[in-house]
Design a protein around this motif. Structure first.
Motif, mmCIF file in Angstrom:
data_model
loop_
_atom_site.group_PDB
_atom_site.id
_atom_site.type_symbol
_atom_site.label_atom_id
_atom_site.label_comp_id
_atom_site.label_asym_id
_atom_site.label_seq_id
_atom_site.Cartn_x
_atom_site.Cartn_y
_atom_site.Cartn_z
ATOM 1 N N ILE A 13 0.841 -1.194 0.000
ATOM 2 C CA ILE A 13 0.000 0.000 0.000
ATOM 3 C C ILE A 13 0.877 1.244 0.000
ATOM 4 C CG2 ILE A 13 -1.697 1.310 1.326
ATOM 5 C CD1 ILE A 13 -2.750 -1.427 2.337
ATOM 6 N N ALA A 14 1.926 1.247 0.808
ATOM 7 C CA ALA A 14 2.834 2.392 0.865
ATOM 8 C C ALA A 14 3.548 2.595 -0.472
ATOM 9 C CB ALA A 14 3.853 2.202 1.981
ATOM 10 N N GLN A 15 3.924 1.514 -1.147
ATOM 11 C CA GLN A 15 4.591 1.638 -2.438
ATOM 12 C C GLN A 15 3.661 2.246 -3.483
ATOM 13 O OE1 GLN A 15 6.044 -2.287 -3.353
ATOM 14 N NE2 GLN A 15 7.838 -2.067 -2.037
ATOM 15 N N VAL A 16 2.393 1.834 -3.482
ATOM 16 C CA VAL A 16 1.436 2.387 -4.443
ATOM 17 C C VAL A 16 1.168 3.856 -4.129
ATOM 18 C CG1 VAL A 16 -0.944 2.227 -5.289
ATOM 19 C CG2 VAL A 16 0.395 0.160 -4.945
ATOM 20 N N LYS A 17 1.060 4.194 -2.848
ATOM 21 C CA LYS A 17 0.844 5.594 -2.471
ATOM 22 C C LYS A 17 2.034 6.450 -2.889
ATOM 23 C CE LYS A 17 -1.346 6.528 1.446
ATOM 24 N NZ LYS A 17 -1.667 6.510 2.889
ATOM 25 N N ASP A 18 3.257 5.944 -2.733
ATOM 26 C CA ASP A 18 4.439 6.678 -3.183
ATOM 27 C C ASP A 18 4.409 6.882 -4.692
ATOM 28 O OD1 ASP A 18 5.698 7.140 -0.768
ATOM 29 O OD2 ASP A 18 6.911 5.309 -0.868
ATOM 30 N N LYS A 19 4.030 5.847 -5.400
ATOM 31 C CA LYS A 19 3.985 5.905 -6.859
ATOM 32 C C LYS A 19 2.975 6.951 -7.345
ATOM 33 C CE LYS A 19 3.835 2.643 -10.687
ATOM 34 N NZ LYS A 19 3.572 1.250 -11.050
ATOM 35 N N ARG A 20 1.854 7.089 -6.627
ATOM 36 C CA ARG A 20 0.805 8.030 -7.002
ATOM 37 C C ARG A 20 1.008 9.413 -6.390
ATOM 38 N NH1 ARG A 20 -2.586 7.240 -10.845
ATOM 39 N NH2 ARG A 20 -4.540 6.676 -9.952
ATOM 40 N N GLY A 21 2.030 9.570 -5.549
ATOM 41 C CA GLY A 21 2.329 10.879 -4.970
ATOM 42 C C GLY A 21 1.503 11.236 -3.752
ATOM 43 N N LEU A 22 0.930 10.236 -3.090
ATOM 44 C CA LEU A 22 0.158 10.488 -1.875
ATOM 45 C C LEU A 22 1.076 10.510 -0.665
ATOM 46 C CD1 LEU A 22 -2.851 8.136 -2.593
ATOM 47 C CD2 LEU A 22 -2.786 10.607 -2.818
ATOM 48 N N GLU A 23 0.636 11.198 0.367
ATOM 49 C CA GLU A 23 1.453 11.358 1.571
ATOM 50 C C GLU A 23 1.406 10.094 2.422
ATOM 51 O OE1 GLU A 23 1.470 14.183 5.528
ATOM 52 O OE2 GLU A 23 0.514 14.896 3.719
ATOM 53 N N ASN A 24 2.564 9.683 2.912
ATOM 54 C CA ASN A 24 2.676 8.539 3.816
ATOM 55 C C ASN A 24 3.009 9.031 5.207
ATOM 56 O OD1 ASN A 24 2.197 6.369 2.081
ATOM 57 N ND2 ASN A 24 4.292 6.409 1.334
ATOM 58 N N ARG A 25 2.611 8.253 6.188
ATOM 59 C CA ARG A 25 2.972 8.571 7.570
ATOM 60 C C ARG A 25 4.404 8.120 7.830
ATOM 61 N NH1 ARG A 25 -2.296 6.294 10.721
ATOM 62 N NH2 ARG A 25 -3.836 7.341 9.436
ATOM 63 N N GLU A 26 4.954 8.589 8.941
ATOM 64 C CA GLU A 26 6.304 8.187 9.316
ATOM 65 C C GLU A 26 6.305 6.731 9.751
ATOM 66 O OE1 GLU A 26 9.809 9.514 12.425
ATOM 67 O OE2 GLU A 26 8.018 10.728 12.211
ATOM 68 N N ASN A 27 7.312 5.998 9.319
ATOM 69 C CA ASN A 27 7.431 4.589 9.647
ATOM 70 C C ASN A 27 8.372 4.433 10.840
ATOM 71 O OD1 ASN A 27 7.615 1.856 9.738
ATOM 72 N ND2 ASN A 27 8.615 1.610 7.770
ATOM 73 N N TYR A 28 7.873 3.862 11.916
ATOM 74 C CA TYR A 28 8.698 3.649 13.105
ATOM 75 C C TYR A 28 9.362 2.288 13.101
ATOM 76 C CZ TYR A 28 6.394 7.812 14.781
ATOM 77 O OH TYR A 28 5.935 9.083 14.896
ATOM 78 N N ASN A 29 8.951 1.406 12.205
ATOM 79 C CA ASN A 29 9.508 0.066 12.117
ATOM 80 C C ASN A 29 10.522 0.040 10.972
ATOM 81 O OD1 ASN A 29 9.929 -2.630 12.491
ATOM 82 N ND2 ASN A 29 8.084 -3.274 11.438
#
Length: 59
Positions: A13-29
């Motif tokens: 999901i994060a990869q697709v959001k990056d590809k589409r230019g959507l904002e991701n939350r900070e990853n703590y893991n």
């Protein structure tokens, strides 16, 4: 999962959001190694995630 029968990980999901230019939350893991390999999202799961994002009116 109900519509397509696919289980999709948060990574995909994060990869697709990056590809589409959507904002991701900070990853703590974070990975322990900076050059750790990450699997790429398969084409069928990418389409399923994009359909879900359209349904949720995020794109």
């Amino acid at each position: 999962m109900k519509k397509t029968g696919l289980k999709v990980s948060n990574l995909y999901i994060a990869q697709v959001k990056d590809k589409r230019g959507l904002e991701n939350r900070e990853n703590y893991n974070l990975p322990k190694l900076n050059d750790a390999r990450q699997p790429k999202c398969p084409e069928e799961k990418e389409k399923a995630v994009e359909e879900a994002l359209i349904y949720l009116q995020m794109i």
